[in-house]
Design an enzyme around this catalytic site. Sequence first.
Site, short mmCIF file in Angstrom:
data_model
loop_
_atom_site.label_atom_id
_atom_site.label_comp_id
_atom_site.label_asym_id
_atom_site.label_seq_id
_atom_site.Cartn_x
_atom_site.Cartn_y
_atom_site.Cartn_z
N THR A 209 61.79 8.47 47.34
CA THR A 209 61.32 7.24 48.08
C THR A 209 61.04 6.08 46.98
O THR A 209 61.69 4.89 47.29
CB THR A 209 59.93 7.35 48.81
OG1 THR A 209 59.09 8.12 47.90
CG2 THR A 209 60.15 8.13 50.05
N GLY A 210 60.75 6.54 45.89
CA GLY A 210 60.44 5.40 44.89
C GLY A 210 61.83 4.99 44.36
O GLY A 210 62.21 4.07 44.10
N CYS A 211 62.70 5.88 44.17
CA CYS A 211 63.94 5.72 43.44
C CYS A 211 64.80 4.80 44.41
O CYS A 211 65.59 3.84 44.15
CB CYS A 211 64.95 7.09 43.21
SG CYS A 211 63.78 8.20 41.95
#
Length: 273
Positions: A209-211
């Site tokens: 999700t962060g990437c």
Amino acid sequence: MHIVTTIAGSDSGGGAGIQADLKTFQELKVFGTSVITALTAQNTLGVYDVLSIDPSFIEKQFYALLEDFSISAIKTGMLFSADVIQTIANIMADLDIPLIIDPVMIAKGGESLLQQQAIEALRCYLLPLATVIMPNIPEAEVLTGKKIDTPASIKQAAHTLLQLGARCVVMKGGHLSDKKFATDYVFFKDGRSFSMQTARIATNNTHGTGCTFSAALTAFIGSNLPIDQAILEAKKFIQLAITHDLSIGNGYGPTNHFAYHKYKGFCEVIIHE
Ligand SMILES: Nc1ncnc2c1ncn2[C@@H]1O[C@H](COP(=O)(O)OP(=O)(O)O)[C@@H](O)[C@H]1O
Ligand SMILES: Cc1ncc(COP(=O)(O)OP(=O)(O)O)c(N)n1
């Protein structure tokens, strides 16, 4: 055609790292290039091993891109060691290209993607060059050395990161205990701030999700969208990717990088100024 770069690790499982970044770039119609910092043997169940790339070869990849392309935005993800951070920071310091930092530290399964000694290098050398830094709550706690569990502590931590030199902080709220909403908090050097609230999706398919969020922001900034709008569209991109998640693998599955184009008219983000 806008050209953007991700400086990150390879996720053999395809949900995070370089692979998530390039899929996101492609979806957002920018030309994606990459500098690979490490290889991971990884799937949705975990990270089994990490092979670091020699900093001299990382430098060669980066210079090969800079020699040939006019790059409009760069993001960093998994950097793994202090030497790699120092190498990237030395090159970035001479460039005038927006830098989006996702200070990747730990994978969903708990495996370390950043060596302990690298944290100081991240804080001292790379963070001051950030156009935007977008830590999750545990990463912001490590970078600031303070517990973050209240709105006041989120604001305090963001101000510490702004004082260290970042121009904008996006504090990602995925790890907060709110069961109803996923809220991210945005703070600018000039004192402006706002929060973005979306429905929290009940799913385990949140690998990368962060990437994906930071890659979407890089694509929008690289396409010359004003920064507030770029942050909002990137939030929509990740919200839709989580909402229409993919059940691939047997662990934390990936998000759906195809969802934004199909559903972008159907994403509610509540903004609080
Ligand atoms: N279950 C969820 N439903 C909706 N959004 C989520 C969910 N989990 C995380 N997010 C959002 O995904 C993005 C990444 O968040 P976070 O999980 O905090 O970072 P990381 O993936 O780096 O650990 C943020 O925009 C966050 O609000
Ligand atoms: C190669 C690689 N880079 C980064 C990560 C971590 O990605 P992130 O987006 O923070 O997602 P989760 O680890 O929370 O799924 C990774 N796993 N591999």
